[in-house]
Design an enzyme around this catalytic site. Structure first.
Site, PDB file in Angstrom:
ATOM      1  N   ASP A 316       5.478 -21.841  -2.690  1.00  0.00           N
ATOM      2  CA  ASP A 316       4.123 -22.310  -2.411  1.00  0.00           C
ATOM      3  C   ASP A 316       3.547 -21.785  -1.095  1.00  0.00           C
ATOM      4  O   ASP A 316       2.507 -22.250  -0.655  1.00  0.00           O
ATOM      5  CB  ASP A 316       4.078 -23.835  -2.412  1.00  0.00           C
ATOM      6  CG  ASP A 316       5.032 -24.458  -1.403  1.00  0.00           C
ATOM      7  OD1 ASP A 316       5.896 -23.733  -0.867  1.00  0.00           O
ATOM      8  OD2 ASP A 316       4.925 -25.676  -1.168  1.00  0.00           O
ATOM      9  N   GLU A 386      -4.893  14.265   0.335  1.00  0.00           N
ATOM     10  CA  GLU A 386      -4.210  15.517   0.048  1.00  0.00           C
ATOM     11  C   GLU A 386      -4.876  16.233  -1.128  1.00  0.00           C
ATOM     12  O   GLU A 386      -4.495  16.028  -2.263  1.00  0.00           O
ATOM     13  CB  GLU A 386      -2.738  15.241  -0.236  1.00  0.00           C
ATOM     14  CG  GLU A 386      -2.042  14.526   0.918  1.00  0.00           C
ATOM     15  CD  GLU A 386      -0.567  14.283   0.694  1.00  0.00           C
ATOM     16  OE1 GLU A 386       0.065  15.031  -0.103  1.00  0.00           O
ATOM     17  OE2 GLU A 386      -0.029  13.358   1.298  1.00  0.00           O
TER      18      GLU A 386
END
Length: 612
Positions: A316, A386
């Site tokens: 949680d 790239e």
């Protein structure tokens, strides 16, 4: 030119404006009544006019749940504005969240979470889960969960402790106790409205909140939070480095097959020897920055032995995954700055669309990096395109100014205090990749360039000739002129990029061929040498023992063992490259990537100690 293969894991994240959220019609609910499931709300952050929230649904029964619906009420001044990992709709002040396709099924004992951002200051009330009580207990008419306590206040802050106090919550049947949360994890349960937390780290940042529990063990909403910075510890001043950047890439997918976690940076000693980390990679798609792997990034639960803090993630807590581990790392090493790197070989194709509207791209990146769930983790952004106006996995035709325009937009949005960097080509050949983009013009907007001075040669040329993949200088018989570190740096300087904004790159791996008969470079081959994860590439930590160094050429080691031929950097060659970088006035060095090093971080040590 770097290794870009990713492990297939994780789930995609949905982050949509409310106008785009459409209710799902899911399968019939399994028996997830009050006694078999719980739904717990956590307020993950608060920035005045808005907040971040998270609901966690846990299956406490013995059979699987096939789908779930969480419903709650907000006061009229409080609204959900965006959500992820659930479909959220509302009718007036009543809000409904349904699972998306991949997270509806919950095994016994397992849990799933979804999050959202909102406006207003109200707390959720009247919560139901699949029509039953969110607390998993029997429905007791008139027994409402407690209210949120007041946000804690901090006093008596020392190097290792802090006293917290808060105003009491209210409940129709009485408040039994309070859970104290540090950085979203429960650290104590007390019956009073104060608590002193000790055993903290000097000069570190923490966040505290509290949550009340009533006599029926129903928990109410989490309070607002208070930030605490312990005294001592030297603040955030980096250790002496001569002003040099010492940066390593941490890959999100390394936690899978490689089993390389953020904690390994601590156990190897590497975290104490670096100044920066690039977290790779975020995606670039539709002209925007996007999550790369949501499971690895912020959802995976690490066990105590895997965790930097030594404390296991809970089902949680508001933030898990690599992001939370990086947060814990920064608490131990406050000098380290972390950048989120976007793109890479696989995802650079998205930059073409980004270049069409740089301002919109910059806004999307800013929103994602500054998401309140993890905004404290990142100190900036790295762009790994790239390649602009050239070819990598795909080809770009955006023009020589596209990269500069993109970096200008990022600087304008992120401001002067954020780190903005980029990984760039090391192609120093005449008319090569460096010549095709205005890197000098863009350099005014960046803090530095990570020049990828590796992967010059490899077994993509299956028959050879064999050549070192990261030559520092040229040598007789080099397969292509200009494919060296020295040529690349000289080309950037000639274009007008300041030397202090250039970082030399080191690969923590080797590239190799098989079917090779001669020791010296220049031999013929029949294909790529076998590798652990991919043919033609292997980690230094493996090659060190499996194929020891035969000799060196152009500042890089090579090894011939059997029919295989490899080239890779060693502590010795790295130190010589760092000496060269010092002499060139470069801004420092970086490497790809941490998991290729030995368990005691011998390559990181060579890089760090060699810079001055």
């Amino acid at each position: 030119m770097r290794l870009r293969h990713r492990a297939a894991a994780g789930f995609a994240t949905l982050l949509l404006p409310m106008a785009g959220l459409v209710a799902l019609t899911g399968p019939a609910h399994a028996a997830a009544t009050a006694s078999t499931a719980t739904a717990t709300f956590t307020k993950t952050s608060d920035w005045g006019g808005g907040f971040g929230g998270s609901w966690t649904v846990k299956n406490t029964g013995t059979s699987a749940i096939s789908s779930w619906t969480v419903e709650w009420d907000y006061p009229s001044d409080t609204k959900v504005t965006s959500a992820w990992d659930a479909t959220v709709t509302n009718s007036g002040n009543h809000w409904t969240a349904k699972n998306v396709g991949w997270n509806g099924s919950i095994a016994p004992g397992a849990s799933v979470s979804f999050g959202f951002n909102g406006t207003g200051s109200g707390s959720p009330s009247g919560c139901t889960l699949n029509g039953g009580s969110c607390d998993g207990g029997p429905s007791v008419p008139g027994d409402n969960p407690p209210s949120a306590p007041g946000a804690p206040t901090a006093s008596g802050v020392t190097d290792t402790s802090v006293k917290l106090s808060w105003s009491a919550a209210t409940d129709d049947k009485g408040v039994k106790n309070y859970d104290v949360l540090r950085d979203g994890k429960k650290i104590a349960t007390v019956t009073t409205t104060s608590y002193t937390d000790s055993g903290l780290t000097a000069g570190s940042d923490y966040s505290y909140s509290v949550q009340a529990r009533d006599t029926a063990d129903q928990t109410g909403p989490v309070s607002g939070s208070v930030a605490v910075h312990t005294t001592g510890g030297g603040g955030t001043t980096p250790p002496p480095t001569g002003g040099k950047v010492k940066l390593g890439y941490f890959t999100e997918w390394g936690i899978y097959g490689r089993n390389y976690n953020v904690k390994n940076l601590v156990t190897s000693g590497s975290a104490a020897k670096i100044t920066h980390i690039n977290y790779a990679f975020g995606n670039v798609t539709g002209g925007k920055c996007a999550i790369g792997d949501s499971y690895a990034d912020y959802d995976k639960a690490f066990t105590a032995d895997q965790s930097v803090s030594g404390v296991a993630d809970t089902w949680d807590q508001p933030l898990r995954g690599n992001f939370n581990q990086l947060r814990e790392l920064k608490a131990k090493y406050p000098n380290i700055k972390i950048l989120w790197s976007f793109g890479g070989w696989t995802w650079s194709g998205g930059f073409g669309d980004a270049a069409k509207n740089p301002a919109a791209f910059a806004q999307s990146c800013y929103d994602l990096v500054h998401d309140p769930r993890w905004a404290d983790v990142f100190d900036g952004i790295d762009i790994d395109w790239e390649y602009p106006n050239d070819c990598g996995l795909t080809c770009d035709t955006s023009g020589p100014n596209a990269f500069k325009n993109l970096m200008a937009a990022l600087r304008a949005k992120f401001g002067s205090s954020a780190l903005i960097t980029a990984a760039t080509s090391a192609d120093g050949s005449a008319g090569g990749k460096i010549d095709h983009t205005d890197y000098a013009g863009a350099s005014q907007y960046v803090d530095w360039y990570n020049v990828m001075t590796y992967d010059f040669f490899g077994a993509w040329d299956a028959k050879g000739p064999t050549a070192p993949h990261s030559p520092l200088t040229s040598y007789s018989g080099i397969p292509k002129d200009g494919f060296t570190t020295a040529d690349a740096m000289a080309k950037y300087k000639a274009q007008g990029v300041p030397a202090k904004k250039l970082l030399i790159g080191i690969g923590f791996y080797g590239r190799g061929w098989t079917g090779v008969t001669q020791d010296a470079p220049g031999g013929t081959a029949t294909g790529a040498a076998p590798g652990t994860y991919e043919a033609g590439i292997e980690d230094y930590k493996v090659l060190k023992a499996s194929c020891p160094v035969t000799g060196t050429i152009a500042g890089t080691a090579y090894a011939h063992c059997g029919s295989n031929w490899w080239s890779y950097d060693t502590p010795s060659t790295i130190k010589s490259k760092m000496s060269w970088a010092n002499g060139q006035g470069l801004g420092g060095a970086f490497f790809w990537e941490f998991s290729g090093d030995t368990s005691d971080g011998e390559l990181v040590n060579a890089l760090s100690s060699g810079l001055s």
